[in-house]
Enzyme design. Structure first.
Site, PDB file in Angstrom:
ATOM      1  N   ASP A  27      -6.321   0.001   2.748  1.00  0.00           N
ATOM      2  CA  ASP A  27      -6.364  -1.136   1.832  1.00  0.00           C
ATOM      3  C   ASP A  27      -5.171  -2.044   2.071  1.00  0.00           C
ATOM      4  O   ASP A  27      -5.104  -3.134   1.508  1.00  0.00           O
ATOM      5  CB  ASP A  27      -6.375  -0.658   0.373  1.00  0.00           C
ATOM      6  CG  ASP A  27      -6.509  -1.814  -0.611  1.00  0.00           C
ATOM      7  OD1 ASP A  27      -7.388  -2.672  -0.386  1.00  0.00           O
ATOM      8  OD2 ASP A  27      -5.730  -1.882  -1.587  1.00  0.00           O
ATOM      9  N   VAL A  57       3.366  -4.321  -8.448  1.00  0.00           N
ATOM     10  CA  VAL A  57       4.208  -3.142  -8.655  1.00  0.00           C
ATOM     11  C   VAL A  57       5.267  -3.054  -7.560  1.00  0.00           C
ATOM     12  O   VAL A  57       6.358  -2.543  -7.774  1.00  0.00           O
ATOM     13  CB  VAL A  57       3.355  -1.851  -8.714  1.00  0.00           C
ATOM     14  CG1 VAL A  57       2.683  -1.572  -7.372  1.00  0.00           C
ATOM     15  CG2 VAL A  57       4.193  -0.653  -9.155  1.00  0.00           C
ATOM     16  N   GLY A  58       4.957  -3.588  -6.381  1.00  0.00           N
ATOM     17  CA  GLY A  58       5.926  -3.611  -5.286  1.00  0.00           C
ATOM     18  C   GLY A  58       6.848  -4.805  -5.429  1.00  0.00           C
ATOM     19  O   GLY A  58       6.458  -5.861  -5.923  1.00  0.00           O
ATOM     20  N   ARG A 115       7.183  18.742  -8.273  1.00  0.00           N
ATOM     21  CA  ARG A 115       6.817  18.322  -9.630  1.00  0.00           C
ATOM     22  C   ARG A 115       5.762  19.296 -10.155  1.00  0.00           C
ATOM     23  O   ARG A 115       4.596  18.946 -10.316  1.00  0.00           O
ATOM     24  CB  ARG A 115       6.305  16.886  -9.616  1.00  0.00           C
ATOM     25  CG  ARG A 115       7.223  15.923  -8.881  1.00  0.00           C
ATOM     26  CD  ARG A 115       6.840  14.483  -9.049  1.00  0.00           C
ATOM     27  NE  ARG A 115       7.152  13.989 -10.379  1.00  0.00           N
ATOM     28  CZ  ARG A 115       7.134  12.700 -10.719  1.00  0.00           C
ATOM     29  NH1 ARG A 115       6.829  11.794  -9.818  1.00  0.00           N
ATOM     30  NH2 ARG A 115       7.413  12.334 -11.943  1.00  0.00           N
ATOM     31  N   GLY A 126       3.786  10.219  -7.545  1.00  0.00           N
ATOM     32  CA  GLY A 126       4.177   9.519  -8.770  1.00  0.00           C
ATOM     33  C   GLY A 126       2.966   9.283  -9.633  1.00  0.00           C
ATOM     34  O   GLY A 126       1.980  10.017  -9.566  1.00  0.00           O
ATOM     35  N   ARG A 127       3.011   8.225 -10.429  1.00  0.00           N
ATOM     36  CA  ARG A 127       1.893   7.940 -11.341  1.00  0.00           C
ATOM     37  C   ARG A 127       0.578   7.788 -10.589  1.00  0.00           C
ATOM     38  O   ARG A 127      -0.443   8.373 -10.962  1.00  0.00           O
ATOM     39  CB  ARG A 127       2.199   6.661 -12.129  1.00  0.00           C
ATOM     40  CG  ARG A 127       3.369   6.770 -13.085  1.00  0.00           C
ATOM     41  CD  ARG A 127       3.608   5.451 -13.786  1.00  0.00           C
ATOM     42  NE  ARG A 127       3.967   4.410 -12.841  1.00  0.00           N
ATOM     43  CZ  ARG A 127       5.205   4.102 -12.485  1.00  0.00           C
ATOM     44  NH1 ARG A 127       6.221   4.779 -12.998  1.00  0.00           N
ATOM     45  NH2 ARG A 127       5.458   3.133 -11.618  1.00  0.00           N
ATOM     46  N   ARG A 137      10.289  14.238  -2.488  1.00  0.00           N
ATOM     47  CA  ARG A 137      11.657  14.750  -2.335  1.00  0.00           C
ATOM     48  C   ARG A 137      11.864  16.012  -3.150  1.00  0.00           C
ATOM     49  O   ARG A 137      12.506  16.959  -2.692  1.00  0.00           O
ATOM     50  CB  ARG A 137      12.665  13.682  -2.783  1.00  0.00           C
ATOM     51  CG  ARG A 137      12.803  12.513  -1.830  1.00  0.00           C
ATOM     52  CD  ARG A 137      13.818  11.526  -2.359  1.00  0.00           C
ATOM     53  NE  ARG A 137      13.946  10.361  -1.496  1.00  0.00           N
ATOM     54  CZ  ARG A 137      14.688   9.299  -1.793  1.00  0.00           C
ATOM     55  NH1 ARG A 137      15.350   9.265  -2.958  1.00  0.00           N
ATOM     56  NH2 ARG A 137      14.759   8.275  -0.955  1.00  0.00           N
ATOM     57  N   GLY A 193      -6.383  -2.986  -4.181  1.00  0.00           N
ATOM     58  CA  GLY A 193      -6.147  -1.778  -4.972  1.00  0.00           C
ATOM     59  C   GLY A 193      -6.131  -2.003  -6.470  1.00  0.00           C
ATOM     60  O   GLY A 193      -6.671  -1.211  -7.241  1.00  0.00           O
ATOM     61  N   HIS A 198      -6.517  -5.501   0.645  1.00  0.00           N
ATOM     62  CA  HIS A 198      -5.490  -5.223  -0.369  1.00  0.00           C
ATOM     63  C   HIS A 198      -6.011  -5.522  -1.779  1.00  0.00           C
ATOM     64  O   HIS A 198      -5.502  -6.382  -2.503  1.00  0.00           O
ATOM     65  CB  HIS A 198      -4.218  -6.047  -0.097  1.00  0.00           C
ATOM     66  CG  HIS A 198      -3.002  -5.466  -0.762  1.00  0.00           C
ATOM     67  ND1 HIS A 198      -1.718  -5.709  -0.335  1.00  0.00           N
ATOM     68  CD2 HIS A 198      -2.862  -4.628  -1.834  1.00  0.00           C
ATOM     69  CE1 HIS A 198      -0.856  -5.075  -1.102  1.00  0.00           C
ATOM     70  NE2 HIS A 198      -1.534  -4.409  -2.033  1.00  0.00           N
TER      71      HIS A 198
END
Length: 348
Positions: free
Chosen positions: A289, A103-104, A208, A182-183, A205, A315, A313
């Site tokens: 993580d 995702v990154g 929501r 976010g998600r 920022r 996740g 890592h």
């Protein structure tokens, strides 16, 4: 009968014509930087592409990547691969797509890809639930001291029941703050909510309110979250604004009983400052993580502390999630090669 000079010229031209014909009829070529991605994604690619891969279940060495990417139409990469100007230059002008199984995408020079018309694919959404689950598991392992307690079973530290031995800090009645909503942040909050915290706050920022309503979440600024939270979870993107946002100043504002959890990116934390905060008991504990670098060197001072849990890592390390990530990465490439809409494309 043709003149001899025509026959002679035809013999000279024929190899070049045949080479051109093979080039025009050949399949697109794709280089995959890891052989240990799930085979389902590679099978999708092999149906219509010539696929070559690095042979070892380790990050591809830089010099090998620069050599193997030459002439490729697409690149299937991972977070461990730095895709910069040198790699793009080595690949050549025919490179149409860089697709990462993550995702990154901070390991990719997205701006340079934009200049060259190279499309960039990634794998958001699919790993949301897996990452949220791991975040909750890491939080519980840290606040209830599971790894610390488990060691006592094996090293002889477990003598008998004792009323306050290995006690941890519960989620019930606590204040939980999230940097990012976010998600993944929303799914983390949804999993924490049944543990009956007194309050869930989030820092972003913009507020929501619709998304936060399900967990009675409240939007606060970063400073308020730092000062009031018993648990702080980093689940934000790594950007210039969030780089090392958790620094000495931030840790000094936290409550002494605060437990810090990071499943975002190692780069959002000043690790030296985190070590100092943990070693001095400025904060209670941390669960990580993600680190900088990855893997963490065995002599890193964080590894000498009892009040930190560090995972490698993992996740998104859910079997079905990783399989689908492999397929999405492949489908992104196939779409880019045909000029179609990609399943998940980075806006460049």
């Amino acid at each position: 009968m043709r003149p001899l000079w025509i026959l002679s010229q035809s013999r000279k031209l024929l190899p070049a014509l045949l080479r051109g014909q093979r080039t025009m009829s050949s399949k697109p070529s794709v280089y995959v930087t890891r052989p240990d991605v799930d085979a389902s994604g590679l099978e999708l690619l092999r149906k219509s592409c010539n696929v070559s891969t690095w042979k070892e279940a380790l990050p591809v060495p830089r010099e090998v990547l620069l050599r193997e990417v030459v002439g490729k139409d697409a690149l299937y990469c991972a977070l461990t691969d730095k895709i910069d100007v040198a790699v793009l230059d080595a690949a050549g002008s025919q490179l149409k797509c860089v697709s990462t199984i993550s995702v990154g995408y901070e390991h990719i020079d997205v701006e340079e890809c934009r200049k060259r018309g190279i499309r960039v694919g990634f794998t958001p959404d699919v790993l949301t639930d897996a990452t949220a689950e791991l975040t909750l598991a890491l939080l519980l392992a840290t606040n209830r001291r599971l790894f610390e307690a488990s060691k006592q079973v094996y090293n002889g530290g477990w003598k008998s029941w004792a009323p306050m031995w290995m006690c941890g800090q519960g989620l019930k009645g606590s204040r939980v703050g999230l940097l990012g909503f976010g998600r993944i942040g929303q799914e983390i909050a949804a999993r924490i909510f049944p543990f009956k915290p007194a309050e869930i706050t989030y820092t972003t920022r913009t507020a929501r309110p619709q998304e936060a309503a399900a967990v009675n979440g409240r939007h606060v600024d970063f400073d308020e979250m730092l000062r009031n939270s018993d648990f702080i979870v980093a689940c934000c993107a790594l950007t210039p604004e969030t780089k090392e946002i958790f620094n000495a100043e931030a840790f000094n504002k936290m409550k002494p009983n605060c437990i810090f959890i990071n499943t975002a990116r190692g780069g959002v934390v000043d690790q030296k400052a985190l070590h100092e905060a943990l070693a001095s008991k400025r904060i209670l504990a941390a669960g990580l993580d993600v680190t900088t670098p990855e893997p963490l060197p065995l002599d890193d001072p964080l590894l000498k502390l009892d009040n930190v849990v560090i995972l490698p890592h993992i996740g998104s390390a859910d079997i079905e999630t990783r399989k689908e990530m492999s397929r999405i990465t492949a489908r992104n490439i196939l779409a880019a090669l045909t000029g179609a809409k990609m399943e998940a494309e980075v806006s460049v």
